[in-house]
Design a protein around this motif. Structure first.
Motif, PDB file in Angstrom:
ATOM      1  N   HIS A  20       0.830  -1.201   0.000  1.00 24.94           N
ATOM      2  CA  HIS A  20       0.000   0.000   0.000  1.00 24.94           C
ATOM      3  C   HIS A  20       0.866   1.254   0.000  1.00 24.94           C
ATOM      4  CE1 HIS A  20      -3.894  -1.881   0.406  1.00 24.94           C
ATOM      5  NE2 HIS A  20      -3.427  -2.650   1.361  1.00 24.94           N
ATOM      6  N   THR A  63       1.751  -1.960  -6.311  1.00 28.24           N
ATOM      7  CA  THR A  63       0.618  -1.463  -5.529  1.00 28.24           C
ATOM      8  C   THR A  63      -0.607  -2.326  -5.820  1.00 28.24           C
ATOM      9  OG1 THR A  63      -0.081   0.089  -7.243  1.00 28.24           O
ATOM     10  CG2 THR A  63       1.483   0.917  -5.573  1.00 28.24           C
ATOM     11  N   TYR A  64      -1.425  -2.513  -4.800  1.00 31.41           N
ATOM     12  CA  TYR A  64      -2.675  -3.258  -4.982  1.00 31.41           C
ATOM     13  C   TYR A  64      -3.538  -2.591  -6.049  1.00 31.41           C
ATOM     14  CZ  TYR A  64      -1.892  -5.881  -0.651  1.00 31.41           C
ATOM     15  OH  TYR A  64      -1.395  -6.704   0.321  1.00 31.41           O
ATOM     16  N   GLU A  65      -3.583  -1.280  -5.999  1.00 30.91           N
ATOM     17  CA  GLU A  65      -4.457  -0.531  -6.895  1.00 30.91           C
ATOM     18  C   GLU A  65      -4.112  -0.742  -8.365  1.00 30.91           C
ATOM     19  OE1 GLU A  65      -4.269   0.905  -2.894  1.00 30.91           O
ATOM     20  OE2 GLU A  65      -2.639   0.859  -4.360  1.00 30.91           O
ATOM     21  N   ALA A  68      -6.024  -3.864  -9.438  1.00 30.97           N
ATOM     22  CA  ALA A  68      -7.375  -4.048  -8.896  1.00 30.97           C
ATOM     23  C   ALA A  68      -8.373  -4.471  -9.966  1.00 30.97           C
ATOM     24  CB  ALA A  68      -7.842  -2.775  -8.202  1.00 30.97           C
ATOM     25  N   ASP A  69      -8.293  -3.889 -11.139  1.00 32.67           N
ATOM     26  CA  ASP A  69      -9.242  -4.231 -12.200  1.00 32.67           C
ATOM     27  C   ASP A  69      -8.888  -5.536 -12.895  1.00 32.67           C
ATOM     28  OD1 ASP A  69     -10.705  -1.947 -11.686  1.00 32.67           O
ATOM     29  OD2 ASP A  69      -9.636  -0.753 -13.194  1.00 32.67           O
ATOM     30  N   PRO A  72      -8.798  -8.885  -9.501  1.00 35.34           N
ATOM     31  CA  PRO A  72      -9.482  -8.545  -8.245  1.00 35.34           C
ATOM     32  C   PRO A  72      -9.367  -9.647  -7.188  1.00 35.34           C
ATOM     33  CG  PRO A  72     -11.079  -9.086  -9.950  1.00 35.34           C
ATOM     34  CD  PRO A  72      -9.721  -9.045 -10.609  1.00 35.34           C
ATOM     35  N   ARG A  76      -6.380  -8.059  -0.469  1.00 34.54           N
ATOM     36  CA  ARG A  76      -6.017  -6.678  -0.152  1.00 34.54           C
ATOM     37  C   ARG A  76      -5.452  -6.558   1.252  1.00 34.54           C
ATOM     38  NH1 ARG A  76      -6.210  -6.955  -4.866  1.00 34.54           N
ATOM     39  NH2 ARG A  76      -7.433  -5.688  -6.239  1.00 34.54           N
TER      40      ARG A  76
END
Length: 134
Positions: A20, A63-65, A68-69, A72, A76
């Protein structure tokens, strides 16, 4: 049979560790002697992925973000049931150089199988155990 296929087709393993806080992660691993060799973007403060190398050990951080798409399913939550075991040289010198800069979970200890080890917790709640087989 498994070993045959593993050694025939695979050369290395480079964990991709999710974070993060990329800047904090890079700073911690630099204390451990790792250097950024590639990143996305190539420069700047908003990195979403970085490869860091120290000797023959390679870690990727992401980064997780950034996924994310696409994926998924990736948890997290930081950390988990993963311990990264890293062989090093001059473990006592290495330990002395970082012990006051990281969170030490277990200090230098001689194991029953002849290794000298210590363990730290990184900023993503992963356990790193460093070992020297003397």
């Amino acid at each position: 049979l498994f070993f045959y296929f593993f050694t025939r087709f695979m050369d290395s393993l480079s964990p991709n560790i999710f974070t993060h806080n990329m800047a904090e992660t890079i700073a911690l691993y630099q204390v451990l002697g790792f250097k950024v060799t590639m990143s996305v973007p190539e420069s700047g403060d908003d990195l979403v992925w970085a490869m860091m190398v120290n000797g023959s050990v390679t870690f990727m951080f992401q980064t997780y973000e950034s996924l994310a798409d696409d994926l998924p399913e990736i948890s997290r939550n930081n950390g988990g049931s993963l311990l990264l075991y890293i062989d090093v040289k001059n473990i006592r010198e290495f330990f002395e150089s970082i012990k006051d800069k990281v969170k030490v979970l277990k200090g230098l200890d001689k194991t029953f199988y002849g290794a000298t080890e210590f363990s730290i917790l990184d900023n993503n709640n992963y356990v790193l155990t460093f070992a020297e087989h003397e």
